[in-house]
Design a protein around this motif. Structure first.
Motif, PDB file in Angstrom:
ATOM      1  N   THR A  90       5.931   9.850   3.276  1.00  0.00           N
ATOM      2  CA  THR A  90       4.543  10.294   3.349  1.00  0.00           C
ATOM      3  C   THR A  90       3.605   9.117   3.102  1.00  0.00           C
ATOM      4  OG1 THR A  90       2.962  11.979   2.677  1.00  0.00           O
ATOM      5  CG2 THR A  90       4.264  10.975   0.926  1.00  0.00           C
ATOM      6  N   THR A  91       2.448   9.181   3.728  1.00  0.00           N
ATOM      7  CA  THR A  91       1.434   8.158   3.530  1.00  0.00           C
ATOM      8  C   THR A  91       0.124   8.765   3.042  1.00  0.00           C
ATOM      9  OG1 THR A  91       0.789   8.280   5.859  1.00  0.00           O
ATOM     10  CG2 THR A  91       2.434   6.607   5.269  1.00  0.00           C
ATOM     11  N   ARG A 111       5.696  13.665  -5.145  1.00  0.00           N
ATOM     12  CA  ARG A 111       5.548  13.869  -3.703  1.00  0.00           C
ATOM     13  C   ARG A 111       6.373  12.831  -2.944  1.00  0.00           C
ATOM     14  NH1 ARG A 111       2.874  16.182   0.381  1.00  0.00           N
ATOM     15  NH2 ARG A 111       1.944  14.949   2.044  1.00  0.00           N
ATOM     16  N   LEU A 112       6.354  11.598  -3.421  1.00  0.00           N
ATOM     17  CA  LEU A 112       7.120  10.539  -2.767  1.00  0.00           C
ATOM     18  C   LEU A 112       8.628  10.767  -2.898  1.00  0.00           C
ATOM     19  CD1 LEU A 112       4.994   7.424  -3.751  1.00  0.00           C
ATOM     20  CD2 LEU A 112       5.166   8.502  -1.501  1.00  0.00           C
ATOM     21  N   GLN A 113       9.050  11.421  -3.967  1.00  0.00           N
ATOM     22  CA  GLN A 113      10.468  11.731  -4.111  1.00  0.00           C
ATOM     23  C   GLN A 113      10.898  12.775  -3.083  1.00  0.00           C
ATOM     24  OE1 GLN A 113      10.704  12.852  -8.244  1.00  0.00           O
ATOM     25  NE2 GLN A 113      11.451  10.838  -8.857  1.00  0.00           N
ATOM     26  N   VAL A 149      -1.340  14.823  -1.678  1.00  0.00           N
ATOM     27  CA  VAL A 149      -1.307  16.269  -1.433  1.00  0.00           C
ATOM     28  C   VAL A 149      -2.674  16.771  -0.974  1.00  0.00           C
ATOM     29  CG1 VAL A 149      -1.007  18.528  -2.549  1.00  0.00           C
ATOM     30  CG2 VAL A 149       0.575  16.677  -3.060  1.00  0.00           C
ATOM     31  N   ALA A 150      -3.726  16.330  -1.644  1.00  0.00           N
ATOM     32  CA  ALA A 150      -5.078  16.800  -1.294  1.00  0.00           C
ATOM     33  C   ALA A 150      -5.420  16.490   0.161  1.00  0.00           C
ATOM     34  CB  ALA A 150      -6.107  16.186  -2.238  1.00  0.00           C
ATOM     35  N   CYS A 151      -5.113  15.288   0.611  1.00  0.00           N
ATOM     36  CA  CYS A 151      -5.421  14.915   1.989  1.00  0.00           C
ATOM     37  C   CYS A 151      -4.497  15.617   2.981  1.00  0.00           C
ATOM     38  CB  CYS A 151      -5.348  13.405   2.157  1.00  0.00           C
ATOM     39  SG  CYS A 151      -6.707  12.540   1.319  1.00  0.00           S
ATOM     40  N   ALA A 152      -3.259  15.858   2.596  1.00  0.00           N
ATOM     41  CA  ALA A 152      -2.322  16.561   3.470  1.00  0.00           C
ATOM     42  C   ALA A 152      -2.760  18.001   3.692  1.00  0.00           C
ATOM     43  CB  ALA A 152      -0.909  16.525   2.887  1.00  0.00           C
ATOM     44  N   LEU A 211       0.815  -1.217   0.000  1.00  0.00           N
ATOM     45  CA  LEU A 211       0.000   0.000   0.000  1.00  0.00           C
ATOM     46  C   LEU A 211       0.849   1.269   0.000  1.00  0.00           C
ATOM     47  CD1 LEU A 211      -2.514  -1.143   2.769  1.00  0.00           C
ATOM     48  CD2 LEU A 211      -2.882  -1.168   0.293  1.00  0.00           C
ATOM     49  N   GLY A 212       2.138   1.161  -0.226  1.00  0.00           N
ATOM     50  CA  GLY A 212       3.061   2.275  -0.093  1.00  0.00           C
ATOM     51  C   GLY A 212       2.786   3.458  -0.988  1.00  0.00           C
ATOM     52  N   GLY A 213       2.225   3.244  -2.157  1.00  0.00           N
ATOM     53  CA  GLY A 213       1.958   4.347  -3.072  1.00  0.00           C
ATOM     54  C   GLY A 213       0.529   4.840  -3.024  1.00  0.00           C
ATOM     55  N   GLN A 214      -0.225   4.339  -2.057  1.00  0.00           N
ATOM     56  CA  GLN A 214      -1.651   4.651  -1.945  1.00  0.00           C
ATOM     57  C   GLN A 214      -1.885   5.517  -0.706  1.00  0.00           C
ATOM     58  OE1 GLN A 214      -3.914   1.048  -1.960  1.00  0.00           O
ATOM     59  NE2 GLN A 214      -5.768   2.035  -1.245  1.00  0.00           N
ATOM     60  N   CYS A 215      -2.680   6.561  -0.854  1.00  0.00           N
ATOM     61  CA  CYS A 215      -3.002   7.453   0.255  1.00  0.00           C
ATOM     62  C   CYS A 215      -3.787   6.680   1.323  1.00  0.00           C
ATOM     63  CB  CYS A 215      -3.830   8.643  -0.238  1.00  0.00           C
ATOM     64  SG  CYS A 215      -4.345   9.768   1.078  1.00  0.00           S
TER      65      CYS A 215
END
Length: 106
Positions: free
Chosen positions: A97-98, A90-92, A101-104, A75-79
């Motif tokens: 991050t988990t 964003r992951l770079q 951007v929208a949720c953050a 699930l590493g690439g999933q919000c």
């Protein structure tokens, strides 16, 4: 994804080394407080800064461990909030991050 996992594992090593230095500072492994009151005040102020840095480091370690667990679960690439894919850019920038951007921002 394995590059991200390797990067996170390197970050864990670096952060653990940093924590060791903070703990050594707090335990006065470099020597006791100076007898001069002005120098003592400066050392106490430094302790407060180190405490803050230690807290931030522990928080970052917890975030990295959560990200690694999510990677291991596939699930590493999933919000973790909305389930959408986290942008690779964003992951770079924030490999631990988990959330997208929208949720953050929300």
């Amino acid at each position: 994804m394995s590059n991200r996992k390797a990067e996170l594992e390197i970050l864990i090593t670096d952060l653990n080394e940093r924590l060791s230095r903070y703990e050594a500072h707090q335990q006065r492994k470099g020597g006791a407080l100076d007898k001069d009151s002005e120098k003592q005040a400066q050392q106490v102020q430094n302790d407060e800064v180190v405490d803050s840095l230690e807290e931030e480091t522990r928080s970052e370690l917890a975030q990295i461990k959560t990200a690694l667990e999510r990677i291991d679960q596939g699930l590493g690439g999933q919000c973790e909030k909305c389930g959408e894919a986290i942008d690779s850019r964003r992951l770079q920038v924030l490999p631990y991050t988990t959330v997208c951007v929208a949720c953050a921002e929300g």
